[in-house]
Design an enzyme around this catalytic site. Structure first.
Site, PDB file in Angstrom:
ATOM      1  N   SER A  94       4.890  65.101  -7.488  1.00 41.79           N
ATOM      2  CA  SER A  94       4.383  65.293  -8.849  1.00 41.79           C
ATOM      3  C   SER A  94       3.126  64.499  -9.181  1.00 41.79           C
ATOM      4  O   SER A  94       2.594  64.643 -10.284  1.00 41.79           O
ATOM      5  CB  SER A  94       5.486  64.981  -9.862  1.00 41.79           C
ATOM      6  OG  SER A  94       6.402  66.047  -9.909  1.00 41.79           O
ATOM      7  N   ALA A 158      18.796  74.696  -4.683  1.00 40.31           N
ATOM      8  CA  ALA A 158      20.202  74.943  -4.368  1.00 40.31           C
ATOM      9  C   ALA A 158      20.366  76.092  -3.385  1.00 40.31           C
ATOM     10  O   ALA A 158      21.457  76.314  -2.867  1.00 40.31           O
ATOM     11  CB  ALA A 158      20.979  75.246  -5.648  1.00 40.31           C
ATOM     12  N   TYR A 191      11.074  66.716 -18.971  1.00 39.90           N
ATOM     13  CA  TYR A 191      10.232  66.956 -17.795  1.00 39.90           C
ATOM     14  C   TYR A 191      10.474  68.358 -17.267  1.00 39.90           C
ATOM     15  O   TYR A 191      11.610  68.746 -17.008  1.00 39.90           O
ATOM     16  CB  TYR A 191      10.571  65.928 -16.731  1.00 39.90           C
ATOM     17  CG  TYR A 191       9.564  65.792 -15.629  1.00 39.90           C
ATOM     18  CD1 TYR A 191       8.452  64.967 -15.773  1.00 39.90           C
ATOM     19  CD2 TYR A 191       9.729  66.465 -14.430  1.00 39.90           C
ATOM     20  CE1 TYR A 191       7.535  64.820 -14.746  1.00 39.90           C
ATOM     21  CE2 TYR A 191       8.820  66.330 -13.399  1.00 39.90           C
ATOM     22  CZ  TYR A 191       7.725  65.505 -13.557  1.00 39.90           C
ATOM     23  OH  TYR A 191       6.824  65.362 -12.539  1.00 39.90           O
ATOM     24  N   ASN A 193       9.054  71.026 -14.380  1.00 40.46           N
ATOM     25  CA  ASN A 193       8.215  71.552 -13.315  1.00 40.46           C
ATOM     26  C   ASN A 193       7.813  72.994 -13.599  1.00 40.46           C
ATOM     27  O   ASN A 193       6.727  73.436 -13.223  1.00 40.46           O
ATOM     28  CB  ASN A 193       8.957  71.464 -11.987  1.00 40.46           C
ATOM     29  CG  ASN A 193       9.084  70.036 -11.490  1.00 40.46           C
ATOM     30  OD1 ASN A 193       8.099  69.387 -11.165  1.00 40.46           O
ATOM     31  ND2 ASN A 193      10.308  69.539 -11.456  1.00 40.46           N
ATOM     32  N   ARG A 315       0.981  59.212 -17.139  1.00 43.90           N
ATOM     33  CA  ARG A 315       1.813  58.278 -17.901  1.00 43.90           C
ATOM     34  C   ARG A 315       1.067  56.972 -18.195  1.00 43.90           C
ATOM     35  O   ARG A 315       0.226  56.526 -17.412  1.00 43.90           O
ATOM     36  CB  ARG A 315       3.080  57.927 -17.110  1.00 43.90           C
ATOM     37  CG  ARG A 315       4.127  59.030 -17.048  1.00 43.90           C
ATOM     38  CD  ARG A 315       5.395  58.512 -16.404  1.00 43.90           C
ATOM     39  NE  ARG A 315       6.419  59.529 -16.208  1.00 43.90           N
ATOM     40  CZ  ARG A 315       7.369  59.822 -17.087  1.00 43.90           C
ATOM     41  NH1 ARG A 315       7.389  59.187 -18.251  1.00 43.90           N
ATOM     42  NH2 ARG A 315       8.278  60.746 -16.819  1.00 43.90           N
ATOM     43  N   GLY A 330       5.744  60.611  -7.888  1.00 45.05           N
ATOM     44  CA  GLY A 330       5.924  61.804  -7.076  1.00 45.05           C
ATOM     45  C   GLY A 330       7.212  61.674  -6.294  1.00 45.05           C
ATOM     46  O   GLY A 330       7.264  60.924  -5.320  1.00 45.05           O
TER      47      GLY A 330
END
Length: 373
Positions: A94, A158, A191, A193, A315, A330
Site C-alpha cells: 500500500s 480467500a 480503509y 483497497n 498519513r 505497505g
C-alpha cells in the site's frame, strides 16, 4: 493492502506459527550504506527482535541531509546467509497508494479531474447498487478512505486460485460492492483497497493510459526511481535483486510467496520498490517537486483514522521525539513495510519479509519512527 487476522486464506490467521523453527534467523550486524558506519544500536535491537520472533529477515534504511545508513537482521532468502540490502526490491504493497494519490492530484492540477466531483462523472455506472451511489461518492472521499466503500481484499484472497490468473479491476470492484456500504459517504473512515482500484480506473478513464504507465511517466522516471516498477498483469516475478517473502497458509508449512499476480492488488498495492527509491519519493513529495503547493496542502489535510490521521493517500505520523513525519505502510502476505519522511529531509524505510510467529505483523512503523528520531 493490509494483512488482517482472519480464518481466510492469506488474509491472516495461523501465519508463521506453523513454521517458526525454520524461520528464526540469526541476527546480522549493522550493514553500512553510503560509507556511513555509525552506531544505531536502538534500531538494530528492534530488527533483531523481529527475527528473534520468527521473521526471516528485516532491514531499515535511513538518511538525512548528510548521511545514510542501514541496519539489518536475518536473511532475505531462507537457506542463504544474506541480509536484506537497501537495493533489494520488495513488494511495497500500500505504499502504492501515495503514488496513485499523487497522480490523481496532478490530474486535478491539470483540470482533468475535480477533487470534489462524484466518481459517477468519470466512471458512470461503476459504483451503483447494493446501497452504493457513485453520484454521492467524491474523488476526495476515495483518496482519504471516507467513501464507505467495503474492501474486496479478504474475498479475493480467500480464493485458493486467486494467484493463478489475472484480475480485471472491474471484478475487484464488484467484489467490494457485493458488501453493503460501511457508512454514508463522508460520515466515517474505513480503509478501502476497493476505493483505490476505482481511483486507478479513474486515472485510466481520463488519460486513456493504464495506471502503471501513468505512475511510470509522471513519477518514476522524472524522479529517477530506477529500482521501482509497476508490474503488468501476468508478471508475477520481482525482476532484479530482491528479497523473498514468506507466509504460512492455514494448515500448511511456510511458503515462499514472492511471486504474486500483480493485478490482484492492482492500483491499491502492486508497486515493487526499494528503501532508497521510496524515501526519495516521499522527500520529493514533501519538497514540492511532485505537486503544486496548494495540492500538496490538500494531500496533507487529514481526517481522523484508524492509526495516524489520514490525508489524501498519505498519513501524518507523530514522532516520539517530537514533530511529525509523512508516509504510508505497505502490508501484504510476505512483506510488511513502512516509509516516512520529515520536512527537514530525514527519511526512513523498514521492511520485514514475513510475519511474527503469532501471526502478527512486525512493527515496521515503530522501527521507522525510531530511525527518524
Amino acid at each position: 493492502m493490509r494483512a488482517r487476522k482472519s480464518r481466510r486464506l492469506v488474509a491472516g490467521s495461523v501465519a508463521l506459527a506453523l513454521g517458526a523453527g525454520c524461520l528464526t534467523a540469526a541476527p546480522v550486524a549493522a550493514q553500512p550504506d553510503g560509507g556511513h558506519t555509525g552506531d544505531h544500536a536502538d534500531v538494530q535491537a528492534v530488527v533483531d527482535g523481529f527475527t528473534a520472533r520468527g521473521v526471516p529477515g528485516a532491514m531499515v534504511f535511513a538518511q538525512d541531509r548528510h548521511r545514510r545508513w542501514t541496519v539489518s537482521s536475518g536473511t532475505g532468502k531462507l537457506g542463504v546467509d544474506r541480509p536484506i540490502r537497501p537495493w533489494d526490491r520488495v513488494r511495497v504493497a500500500s505504499n502504492t497508494k501515495m503514488f496513485v494519490a499523487a497522480v490523481v492530484l496532478q490530474l486535478v492540477g491539470e483540470g482533468t479531474v475535480g477533487l470534489d466531483a462524484p466518481i459517477e462523472q468519470y466512471l458512470p455506472g461503476l459504483v451503483r447498487g447494493n446501497g452504493y451511489d457513485g453520484a454521492r461518492i467524491t474523488v476526495r472521499q476515495l483518496l482519504q478512505h471516507t467513501s464507505g466503500m467495503a474492501d474486496y481484499i479478504n474475498d479475493v484472497l480467500a480464493d485458493p486460485d486467486a494467484n493463478n490468473h489475472p484480475w480485471r479491476p472491474e471484478e475487484l470492484v464488484e467484489l467490494g460492492l457485493s458488501h453493503p456500504p460501511l457508512f454514508d459517504p463522508g460520515t466515517g473512515w474505513a480503509y478501502s483497497n476497493t476505493g483505490y482500484i476505482v481511483l486507478g480506473m479513474l486515472v485510466e478513464a481520463v488519460t486513456g493510459t493504464d495506471i502503471g504507465a501513468n505512475i511510470t511517466d509522471r513519477l518514476i522516471r522524472p524522479l529517477g526511481l530506477w529500482q521501482t516498477t509497476y508490474p503488468q498483469a501476468g508478471d508475477k516475478r520481482i525482476q532484479g535483486p530482491h528479497a523473498h517473502g514468506y507466509y504460512a497458509f492455514p494448515g500448511q508449512p511456510v511458503a515462499d510467496v514472492t511471486e504474486l499476480e500483480p493485478s490482484l492488488p492492482g492500483a491499491a498495492a502492486a508497486l515493487i520498490s526499494t528503501g532508497p527509491d521510496l524515501t526519495r519519493f516521499v522527500r520529493a513529495l514533501l519538497a514540492g517537486k511532485v505537486l503544486r503547493p496548494d495540492l500538496l496542502a490538500q494531500m496533507r489535510t487529514t481526517v481522523p483514522a484508524e492509526g495516524p490521521d489520514y490525508g489524501l493517500g498519505i498519513r501524518e505520523i507523530p514522532l516520539p521525539c517530537g514533530g511529525v513525519a509523512w508516509g504510508h505502510a505497505g502490508n501484504m502476505p510476505g512483506f510488511d513495510s513502512f516509509t516516512a519522511a520529515t520536512h527537514d529531509g530525514r527519511s526512513a524505510f523498514a521492511v520485514a519479509n514475513g510475519h511474527l510467529t503469532n501471526g502478527d505483523t512486525a512493527d515496521v512503523r515503530g522501527a521507522v519512527e525510531l530511525a527518524l528520531c
